[in-house]
Design a protein around this motif. Structure first.
Motif, PDB file in Angstrom:
ATOM      1  N   ALA A  48       0.839  -1.203   0.110  1.00  0.00           N
ATOM      2  CA  ALA A  48       0.032  -0.007   0.019  1.00  0.00           C
ATOM      3  C   ALA A  48       0.735   1.292   0.138  1.00  0.00           C
ATOM      4  O   ALA A  48       0.570   2.217  -0.815  1.00  0.00           O
ATOM      5  CB  ALA A  48      -0.838   0.021   1.296  1.00  0.00           C
ATOM      6  N   GLU A  49       1.864   1.227   0.905  1.00  0.00           N
ATOM      7  CA  GLU A  49       2.793   2.303   0.961  1.00  0.00           C
ATOM      8  C   GLU A  49       3.553   2.492  -0.188  1.00  0.00           C
ATOM      9  O   GLU A  49       3.651   3.769  -0.815  1.00  0.00           O
ATOM     10  CB  GLU A  49       3.587   2.295   2.213  1.00  0.00           C
ATOM     11  N   PHE A  50       4.089   1.787  -0.996  1.00  0.00           N
ATOM     12  CA  PHE A  50       5.014   1.753  -2.029  1.00  0.00           C
ATOM     13  C   PHE A  50       4.307   2.078  -3.268  1.00  0.00           C
ATOM     14  O   PHE A  50       4.728   2.959  -3.923  1.00  0.00           O
ATOM     15  CB  PHE A  50       5.551   0.257  -2.311  1.00  0.00           C
ATOM     16  N   GLY A  57       2.732  10.336  -4.380  1.00  0.00           N
ATOM     17  CA  GLY A  57       3.749  11.281  -3.556  1.00  0.00           C
ATOM     18  C   GLY A  57       3.341  11.270  -2.067  1.00  0.00           C
ATOM     19  O   GLY A  57       3.927  11.984  -1.669  1.00  0.00           O
ATOM     20  N   ARG A  58       2.340  10.554  -1.679  1.00  0.00           N
ATOM     21  CA  ARG A  58       1.952  10.552  -0.345  1.00  0.00           C
ATOM     22  C   ARG A  58       1.378   9.350   0.123  1.00  0.00           C
ATOM     23  O   ARG A  58       1.127   8.268  -0.956  1.00  0.00           O
ATOM     24  CB  ARG A  58       1.020  11.675   0.195  1.00  0.00           C
ATOM     25  N   GLY A  59       1.411   8.761   1.392  1.00  0.00           N
ATOM     26  CA  GLY A  59       0.894   7.385   1.729  1.00  0.00           C
ATOM     27  C   GLY A  59      -0.386   7.312   2.659  1.00  0.00           C
ATOM     28  O   GLY A  59      -1.217   8.403   2.605  1.00  0.00           O
ATOM     29  N   LEU A  60      -0.313   6.389   3.395  1.00  0.00           N
ATOM     30  CA  LEU A  60      -1.749   6.003   4.269  1.00  0.00           C
ATOM     31  C   LEU A  60      -1.993   7.261   5.326  1.00  0.00           C
ATOM     32  O   LEU A  60      -3.073   7.607   5.414  1.00  0.00           O
ATOM     33  CB  LEU A  60      -1.486   4.723   5.037  1.00  0.00           C
ATOM     34  N   ASP A  61      -0.680   7.795   5.822  1.00  0.00           N
ATOM     35  CA  ASP A  61      -0.828   8.607   6.678  1.00  0.00           C
ATOM     36  C   ASP A  61      -1.787  10.071   6.473  1.00  0.00           C
ATOM     37  O   ASP A  61      -2.498  10.583   6.935  1.00  0.00           O
ATOM     38  CB  ASP A  61       0.502   9.291   7.251  1.00  0.00           C
ATOM     39  N   SER A  62      -1.586  10.221   4.900  1.00  0.00           N
ATOM     40  CA  SER A  62      -2.420  11.371   4.180  1.00  0.00           C
ATOM     41  C   SER A  62      -3.661  11.075   3.593  1.00  0.00           C
ATOM     42  O   SER A  62      -4.601  11.769   3.759  1.00  0.00           O
ATOM     43  CB  SER A  62      -1.319  11.925   3.192  1.00  0.00           C
ATOM     44  N   ILE A  63      -3.626   9.833   3.246  1.00  0.00           N
ATOM     45  CA  ILE A  63      -5.048   9.367   2.377  1.00  0.00           C
ATOM     46  C   ILE A  63      -5.788   8.807   3.231  1.00  0.00           C
ATOM     47  O   ILE A  63      -7.120   8.923   3.221  1.00  0.00           O
ATOM     48  CB  ILE A  63      -4.698   8.765   1.149  1.00  0.00           C
ATOM     49  N   ALA A  64      -5.328   7.728   4.000  1.00  0.00           N
ATOM     50  CA  ALA A  64      -6.225   6.876   4.774  1.00  0.00           C
ATOM     51  C   ALA A  64      -5.841   6.557   6.056  1.00  0.00           C
ATOM     52  O   ALA A  64      -5.250   5.450   6.361  1.00  0.00           O
ATOM     53  CB  ALA A  64      -6.597   5.420   4.029  1.00  0.00           C
ATOM     54  N   PRO A  65      -5.477   7.620   6.912  1.00  0.00           N
ATOM     55  CA  PRO A  65      -4.698   7.575   8.298  1.00  0.00           C
ATOM     56  C   PRO A  65      -5.429   6.357   9.214  1.00  0.00           C
ATOM     57  O   PRO A  65      -4.644   5.855  10.254  1.00  0.00           O
ATOM     58  CB  PRO A  65      -4.737   8.917   8.961  1.00  0.00           C
ATOM     59  N   ASN A  66      -6.776   6.001   9.104  1.00  0.00           N
ATOM     60  CA  ASN A  66      -7.421   5.224  10.099  1.00  0.00           C
ATOM     61  C   ASN A  66      -6.927   3.867   9.794  1.00  0.00           C
ATOM     62  O   ASN A  66      -6.735   3.175  10.665  1.00  0.00           O
ATOM     63  CB  ASN A  66      -8.738   5.378   9.858  1.00  0.00           C
ATOM     64  N   LEU A  67      -6.196   3.500   8.590  1.00  0.00           N
ATOM     65  CA  LEU A  67      -5.621   2.121   8.400  1.00  0.00           C
ATOM     66  C   LEU A  67      -4.254   1.834   9.078  1.00  0.00           C
ATOM     67  O   LEU A  67      -4.276   0.753   9.030  1.00  0.00           O
ATOM     68  CB  LEU A  67      -5.633   1.944   6.816  1.00  0.00           C
ATOM     69  N   THR A  68      -3.594   2.920   9.433  1.00  0.00           N
ATOM     70  CA  THR A  68      -2.359   2.656   9.839  1.00  0.00           C
ATOM     71  C   THR A  68      -2.325   2.217  11.357  1.00  0.00           C
ATOM     72  O   THR A  68      -1.437   1.648  11.915  1.00  0.00           O
ATOM     73  CB  THR A  68      -1.379   4.000   9.941  1.00  0.00           C
ATOM     74  N   GLN A  69      -3.533   2.607  12.028  1.00  0.00           N
ATOM     75  CA  GLN A  69      -3.424   2.163  13.491  1.00  0.00           C
ATOM     76  C   GLN A  69      -2.467   2.663  14.272  1.00  0.00           C
ATOM     77  O   GLN A  69      -1.928   1.962  15.497  1.00  0.00           O
ATOM     78  CB  GLN A  69      -3.722   0.480  13.648  1.00  0.00           C
ATOM     79  N   LEU A  95      -4.912   1.726  -4.369  1.00  0.00           N
ATOM     80  CA  LEU A  95      -6.256   1.953  -3.755  1.00  0.00           C
ATOM     81  C   LEU A  95      -6.959   0.504  -3.333  1.00  0.00           C
ATOM     82  O   LEU A  95      -7.434   0.169  -2.377  1.00  0.00           O
ATOM     83  CB  LEU A  95      -7.211   2.663  -4.622  1.00  0.00           C
ATOM     84  N   GLN A  96      -6.401  -0.715  -4.301  1.00  0.00           N
ATOM     85  CA  GLN A  96      -6.912  -1.914  -3.884  1.00  0.00           C
ATOM     86  C   GLN A  96      -6.124  -2.457  -2.611  1.00  0.00           C
ATOM     87  O   GLN A  96      -6.815  -3.212  -1.736  1.00  0.00           O
ATOM     88  CB  GLN A  96      -6.450  -2.827  -5.177  1.00  0.00           C
ATOM     89  N   GLU A  97      -4.914  -2.065  -2.523  1.00  0.00           N
ATOM     90  CA  GLU A  97      -4.227  -2.344  -1.183  1.00  0.00           C
ATOM     91  C   GLU A  97      -4.852  -1.673  -0.054  1.00  0.00           C
ATOM     92  O   GLU A  97      -4.986  -2.357   1.041  1.00  0.00           O
ATOM     93  CB  GLU A  97      -2.767  -1.866  -1.225  1.00  0.00           C
ATOM     94  N   PHE A  98      -5.395  -0.471  -0.352  1.00  0.00           N
ATOM     95  CA  PHE A  98      -6.291   0.179   0.800  1.00  0.00           C
ATOM     96  C   PHE A  98      -7.366  -0.849   1.281  1.00  0.00           C
ATOM     97  O   PHE A  98      -7.546  -0.856   2.409  1.00  0.00           O
ATOM     98  CB  PHE A  98      -6.664   1.336   0.503  1.00  0.00           C
TER      99      PHE A  98
END
Length: 508
Positions: A48-50, A57-69, A95-98
């Motif tokens: 997901a991050e890669f 240019g951004r990862g889970l923290d910016s797009i879906a922070p709730n998934l990082t726990q 998005l599939q990995e999200f």
């Protein structure tokens, strides 16, 4: 009269939920399945991050922070220099990995995202290891389409083989269904990546003198070497005898002699993604290692109690077996959360779900009605009580700033509001942990031997690890560790793990 009837219905539904501890209509997932479902989160976070950083240019923290726990942010990710077509494909993969993360976390508890190293240096290290020499200049996965596709060749296939390996060991239908869905998409991603690379198989990966096909072969050989379980990986071009039906050299999909997908165990996966060839030596994409359950850490260890004869203390026996033993544990029953009652909405939610779930108890049966009714309060609780740790830290920081700022009426109101929110969160957490905690801890002032022995004797029937434990470690009936010095570090590791279990043991 109607109001009284609705209130009575809600009360009856709430009472039955409190009394009915287990769900008869919903399948419980065994702990062994939970372990097998949670382990892939390590790879799903990496993918997901890669993909996300490369595409957006951004990862889970910016797009879906709730998934990082609340896990630490990845290191070294950046936007890749991709053509519009490849960027669109990689964005879809991200998005599939999200969705994969959400699907797993909604089925099992999961864990916070581990620390990931997706820097160019991390991928360059793997490529150098594959070629047995440092490439000059260092390989940069974010430089262009071909480089990024080669870097992507490293990841999804490992997860694919992990899902294939996990599937036969799953017991519950729900777990099997989830893994089948995940495996289907992971296979599709790997097929797309291999197809795009196969189309470019004869092209040189500039500025190096090697072709795309040679890169794929080197990477596959490295994964076979690190996995240590024979050939389970093949490049884009193989000898005709190794291709499908032994008749073709093109190898757009990697498969065995019967064109079936290869399978890998969690240990093999860790040896590969750590880049060390050892499941207990971290590194590679996971500087601090992945998140593992006890099943994977000590799958070849069984722990049992000796019968209690002349003492109120039972010996704890740790057996080191030659082959891993994956054991099934009893599924945890559904429980009504005491913290739910802190909300005024609880009775209404239970009442509504009871009335609207199946309607007529006489037609559906009481057990089925209760089972279906359990799902809605659980879903409601995730919305009503789910707390983002980042949001809590933000509130605490804002409160500190307000307390340090000049006193005004507006500031006082804001302080009161934030304090009320934090107190409500703390009260909820305290109630949850009070319900979860069933161990009567020894207080610091109660250290006398008589008190300890009374408590140890009373709690023996309830505690998993009662009283003093006598550690006896052996492989055979009469063997010892004196002639196996290589086992001593492992024994120390087991001691540390079991010691932690003893410290935090729970009652049955």
């Amino acid at each position: 009269m109607a109001l009284f009837s609705a209130s009575a219905t809600a009360f009856i539904g709430l009472l039955l939920l409190l009394l009915h501890g287990t769900s008869t209509g919903q399948e419980q997932i065994p702990n062994s399945d939970v372990d097998l479902l949670e382990f892939p989160l390590n790879l799903e976070f990496l993918e997901a991050e890669f993909f996300s950083f490369a595409a957006y240019g951004r990862g889970l923290d910016s797009i879906a922070p709730n998934l990082t726990q609340g896990g630490p942010p990845p290191v070294g990710g950046r936007r890749a220099n991709l053509s519009p077509l490849i960027r669109d494909i990689i964005a879809q993969f991200a998005l599939q990995e999200f969705g994969h993360l959400r699907a797993i976390q909604s089925t099992v508890r999961g864990f916070p995202r581990p620390l990931l190293n997706i820097s160019a240096e991390s991928f360059a290290t793997v490529i150098n290891q594959a070629f047995g020499q440092p490439l000059r200049p260092p390989f940069d996965p974010y430089a262009n389409d071909i480089n990024y596709l080669i870097a992507s060749y490293l990841i999804p296939y490992v997860g694919l083989t992990g899902y294939v390996g996990a599937n036969p060991n799953l017991q519950s239908t729900k777990a099997k269904s989830l893994v089948a869905g995940l495996l289907g998409v992971e296979s599709g991603q790997d097929a797309v990546i291999r197809t795009l690379l196969y189309e470019r198989a004869s092209l040189k990966v500039l500025p190096y003198p090697f072709t795309v096909a040679e890169f794929s072969t080197k990477i596959s050989n490295l994964r076979n070497k690190l996995g240590k379980e024979g050939v389970k990986d093949e490049g884009l071009i193989v000898e005709p005898a190794e291709g499908a039906e032994g008749r073709i050299s093109g190898n757009v999909l990697s498969a065995d002699k019967d064109s079936l997908a290869y399978a890998r165990t969690p240990e093999e996966v860790l040896r590969i993604v750590y880049g060390s060839g050892q499941a207990n030596v971290t590194g590679g994409f996971y500087p601090r290692g992945g998140v593992l359950s006890r099943t994977f850490l000590f799958s070849d260890v069984s722990v049992t109690h000796e019968p209690m004869n002349c003492s109120d203390h039972a010996a704890l026996i740790i057996r080191l077996t030659d082959t891993p033993e994956f054991r099934s544990h009893a599924a945890r029953p559904w429980r009504f959360k005491a913290a739910w009652l802190q909300s005024d909405q609880c009775v209404r939610v239970v009442g509504n779900s009871w009335v609207t779930t199946l309607g007529n108890i006489q037609e559906t049966g009481l057990a089925e009605q209760i089972a279906c009714c359990q799902a809605k309060p659980k879903l409601w609780s995730a919305t009503a009580f789910g707390v983002d740790k980042t949001w809590v830290r933000m509130l605490e920081g804002k409160l500190r700033r307000l307390l340090q700022s000049p006193i005004t009426l507006e500031n006082q109101l804001d302080i009161k509001t934030i304090q009320t929110k934090l107190e409500r969160i703390a009260a909820h957490d305290e109630t949850v942990w009070r319900q979860h905690s069933k161990v009567l801890w020894l207080r610091e002032e109660d250290r006398n031997t008589g008190y300890f022995h009374r408590k140890a004797s009373q709690g023996f029937e309830r505690t998993l690890l009662p009283g003093f434990a006598i550690w006896e470690i052996f492989r055979g009936q009469n063997s010892s560790l004196s002639d196996r010095p290589s086992q001593i570090p492992r024994v120390r590791c087991i001691f540390g793990y079991v010691g932690a279990c003893f410290e935090y043991s729970k009652t049955l």
